[in-house]
Design an enzyme around this catalytic site. Structure first.
Site, PDB file in Angstrom:
ATOM      1  N   SER A 156       0.836  -1.241  -0.135  1.00  0.00           N
ATOM      2  CA  SER A 156       0.030   0.102   0.066  1.00  0.00           C
ATOM      3  C   SER A 156       0.968   1.162   0.097  1.00  0.00           C
ATOM      4  O   SER A 156       0.555   2.229  -0.842  1.00  0.00           O
ATOM      5  CB  SER A 156      -0.788   0.075   1.284  1.00  0.00           C
ATOM      6  OG  SER A 156      -1.928  -1.051   1.273  1.00  0.00           O
ATOM      7  N   ARG A 194       1.522   4.335  -2.950  1.00  0.00           N
ATOM      8  CA  ARG A 194       1.150   5.684  -2.811  1.00  0.00           C
ATOM      9  C   ARG A 194       2.465   6.549  -2.962  1.00  0.00           C
ATOM     10  O   ARG A 194       2.537   7.720  -3.394  1.00  0.00           O
ATOM     11  CB  ARG A 194       0.440   5.817  -1.203  1.00  0.00           C
ATOM     12  CG  ARG A 194      -0.697   5.411  -1.188  1.00  0.00           C
ATOM     13  CD  ARG A 194      -1.320   4.950   0.185  1.00  0.00           C
ATOM     14  NE  ARG A 194      -2.522   4.440   0.078  1.00  0.00           N
ATOM     15  CZ  ARG A 194      -3.283   3.426   0.174  1.00  0.00           C
ATOM     16  NH1 ARG A 194      -2.348   2.487  -0.485  1.00  0.00           N
ATOM     17  NH2 ARG A 194      -4.569   3.124   0.299  1.00  0.00           N
ATOM     18  N   ARG A 250     -13.641  -7.332 -10.409  1.00  0.00           N
ATOM     19  CA  ARG A 250     -13.710  -6.823  -9.329  1.00  0.00           C
ATOM     20  C   ARG A 250     -14.695  -5.503  -9.342  1.00  0.00           C
ATOM     21  O   ARG A 250     -14.593  -4.778 -10.396  1.00  0.00           O
ATOM     22  CB  ARG A 250     -12.399  -6.605  -8.824  1.00  0.00           C
ATOM     23  CG  ARG A 250     -11.557  -7.857  -8.327  1.00  0.00           C
ATOM     24  CD  ARG A 250     -10.448  -7.598  -7.627  1.00  0.00           C
ATOM     25  NE  ARG A 250     -10.528  -7.158  -6.158  1.00  0.00           N
ATOM     26  CZ  ARG A 250      -9.453  -6.663  -5.493  1.00  0.00           C
ATOM     27  NH1 ARG A 250      -8.138  -6.663  -6.013  1.00  0.00           N
ATOM     28  NH2 ARG A 250      -9.708  -6.377  -4.408  1.00  0.00           N
ATOM     29  N   SER A 308     -13.328   0.843   3.322  1.00  0.00           N
ATOM     30  CA  SER A 308     -12.474   0.584   2.120  1.00  0.00           C
ATOM     31  C   SER A 308     -11.531   1.869   2.192  1.00  0.00           C
ATOM     32  O   SER A 308     -11.876   2.841   2.036  1.00  0.00           O
ATOM     33  CB  SER A 308     -13.158   0.282   0.893  1.00  0.00           C
ATOM     34  OG  SER A 308     -12.462   0.617  -0.200  1.00  0.00           O
ATOM     35  N   ASP A 316      -6.621  -8.365   4.805  1.00  0.00           N
ATOM     36  CA  ASP A 316      -5.727  -8.938   3.792  1.00  0.00           C
ATOM     37  C   ASP A 316      -5.234 -10.348   4.442  1.00  0.00           C
ATOM     38  O   ASP A 316      -4.569 -10.882   3.645  1.00  0.00           O
ATOM     39  CB  ASP A 316      -4.626  -8.015   3.394  1.00  0.00           C
ATOM     40  CG  ASP A 316      -5.256  -7.363   2.249  1.00  0.00           C
ATOM     41  OD1 ASP A 316      -6.171  -7.176   1.627  1.00  0.00           O
ATOM     42  OD2 ASP A 316      -4.297  -5.899   2.076  1.00  0.00           O
TER      43      ASP A 316
HETATM   44  C1  S3P Z   1      -5.525  -1.320   0.160  1.00  0.00           C
HETATM   45  C2  S3P Z   1      -6.943  -1.553   0.813  1.00  0.00           C
HETATM   46  C3  S3P Z   1      -7.741  -2.759   0.923  1.00  0.00           C
HETATM   47  C4  S3P Z   1      -6.662  -3.993   0.831  1.00  0.00           C
HETATM   48  C5  S3P Z   1      -5.648  -3.779  -0.307  1.00  0.00           C
HETATM   49  C6  S3P Z   1      -4.949  -2.866  -0.387  1.00  0.00           C
HETATM   50  C7  S3P Z   1      -5.019  -0.082  -0.018  1.00  0.00           C
HETATM   51  O1  S3P Z   1      -8.580  -2.858   0.114  1.00  0.00           O
HETATM   52  O2  S3P Z   1      -7.241  -5.111   0.985  1.00  0.00           O
HETATM   53  O3  S3P Z   1      -4.800  -5.040  -0.497  1.00  0.00           O
HETATM   54  O4  S3P Z   1      -3.719  -0.113  -0.423  1.00  0.00           O
HETATM   55  O5  S3P Z   1      -5.720   1.007   0.087  1.00  0.00           O
HETATM   56  P1  S3P Z   1     -10.024  -2.265   0.397  1.00  0.00           P
HETATM   57  O6  S3P Z   1      -9.957  -0.907   0.446  1.00  0.00           O
HETATM   58  O7  S3P Z   1     -10.977  -2.823  -0.837  1.00  0.00           O
HETATM   59  O8  S3P Z   1     -10.457  -2.906   1.634  1.00  0.00           O
END
Ligand code: S3P
Length: 439
Positions: free
Chosen positions: A28, A32, A128, A173, A321
């Site tokens: 993540s 970013r 998705r 989310s 996750d």
């Molecule tokens: C993520 C958010 C999560 C996670 C994904 C990475 C992110 O998804 O499952 O692997 O980097 O913001 P969701 O926001 O759909 O829960």
């Protein structure tokens, strides 16, 4: 690119995990870092970057939009930021492979550009749900076309005037929150997002680190459009989501004593530690420090007798996750583990409830899926052949399961392990897991 051919993992039964390793960088945060570095003014230097396919897809997308990026070389990336309005139209559709994070976050960013973009992905990403971002982005004035069921590819029309909205997310989310905040950089007025439960806050932290003003109050975060990002230096911690496989492996395999170095322990990511500890795991956090605006620690895990629990629903977004790995822990625990409130798992890289239930059942464990979770009765893990359905985390979870299995586990369709943890096999072998790639 994803899944060129069927890679099968063969995991040999027994053994334990001992030693000291640093797992690869946080996925993540790596995504970013590329996005904000590209949009900043000045040169951003990133270390500890995850050289997995997902983050490389994000990197390639920004290169395709004219950003000069050097690396990655041993986790070092240098990004020559072009400013919020310096991206150029890509010559072709952006291909984002398996990466939901790239697709959803970029949907917000691309909505604010002057040019049109098409974004596509692999078979899993193409299934998705994207309405969760396209609907609120539409309310901000974005023009985005998806398939009739709201799935990729996404066609985003540039040159739209975005306006800030005050949005209460129906699902917890971080991807949706981040997408709207990134669109908010280009919007007139204020963009606010309220989350029903805390989700990972790396976007907010990194925006602050790049000098952008973010207002947070409880479960609501707001920003004003029209500001600027200033280049920064980012040390990406090791990914707790990758460390999670080793935490579970060391917990379930008797005689284990494993140190995981420099792991990000952001409070919005530590559900796996909280849940494992509640199951009786022996996990110690040492050398607390800060790196790139994120809390970090070394994590020592020793084997322990785990027991089944009812997983608290407030931990679900904080461990979202890590459930494939946690289900393996549950299969090796005494008694029953019950998960509820986790219907989001059905729309991850695979339907993680069904695919894990099928795999556990194939190995002799009683695992009953429910619409929003699963009930797993701890027992003896047998050997066998399971199908990961191209889901990286399912592949790695079952590889760890072999530590407690009484025969070999063969895992199908493992090529996507490269999306999040390219050196998994190497590190796993280094600390004592007998897992290798077949053909
Ligand atoms: C993520 C958010 C999560 C996670 C994904 C990475 C992110 O998804 O499952 O692997 O980097 O913001 P969701 O926001 O759909 O829960």
């Amino acid at each position: 690119m994803s899944a060129p051919h069927n890679i099968v993992f063969k995991a040999t039964p027994g053994g334990n995990l001992r030693g000291e390793i640093r797992v690869s960088g946080d996925k993540s945060i790596s995504h970013r870092a590329i996005m904000l570095g590209a949009l900043a003014e000045g040169i951003t230097k990133v270390s500890g970057f995850l050289e997995g396919e997902d983050c490389l897809a994000t990197l390639a997308a920004f290169r395709a939009m004219g950003v000069h990026i050097y690396g990655p070389e041993q986790g070092q990336v240098t990004i020559y930021g072009v400013g919020l309005h310096g991206l150029q139209a890509p010559a072709a559709p952006l291909y984002l492979g398996n990466s939901g994070t790239s697709m959803r976050l970029l949907a917000g960013l691309m909505a604010g550009q002057a040019f049109d973009v098409v974004m596509a992905g692999d078979a899993s990403l193409t299934r998705r749900p994207m309405k969760r971002v396209t609907v609120p982005l539409g309310q901000m004035g974005a023009r985005i076309e998806a398939s009739t069921t709201g799935t990729p590819p996404l066609k985003i029309s540039g040159g739209q005037a975005l306006r800030g909205i005050d949005y209460a997310m129906p699902v917890a989310s971080a991807q949706v929150k981040s997408s709207l905040l990134l669109a908010g950089l280009y919007a007139s007025g204020t963009t606010c997002v309220t989350e029903p439960a805390p989700t990972r806050d790396h976007t907010e932290r990194m925006l602050s680190g790049f000098g952008y003003t973010i207002e947070r109050e409880g479960n609501r975060v707001c920003l004003e459009g029209g500001g600027r990002l200033h280049a920064a230096t980012i040390d990406v911690p090791a990914d707790i989501s990758s460390a999670a496989f080793f935490m579970v492996g060391a917990s379930i395999a008797p005689g284990s004593d494993l140190m995981l170095q420099h792991v990000g322990i952001n409070p919005t990511r530590i559900g796996v530690i909280n849940i494992l500890r509640e199951m009786g795991a022996d996990i110690e956090l040492l050398n607390h420090r800060e790196a790139g605006g994120e809390p970090v620690a070394d994590i020592r895990v020793r084997s322990a007798r785990l027991h089944g629990i009812r997983i608290p629903e407030d931990q679900v977004p904080l461990a979202i996750d890590e459930f494939p790995a946690l289900f393996i822990a549950a299969a090796c625990a005494e008694g029953e583990t019950v998960l509820t409130g986790a219907e989001e798992l059905r729309v991850k890289e695979s339907d993680r409830i069904q695919v894990m239930a099928d795999g556990l059942t194939a190995l002799g464990i009683v695992a009953n899926p429910t619409p929003d979770g699963i009930i797993i009765r701890g027992g003896r893990l047998g050997g066998g052949r399971i199908d990961s359905h191209g889901d990286h985390r399912i592949a790695m979870a079952f590889a760890m399961g072999a530590l407690r299995a009484d025969a070999e586990i063969m895992i199908e369709d493992c090529a996507n392990v490269r999306t999040s943890f390219p050196n998994f096999l190497e590190l796993a072998g280094e600390v004592g897991l007998g897992v290798s790639e077949q053909g």
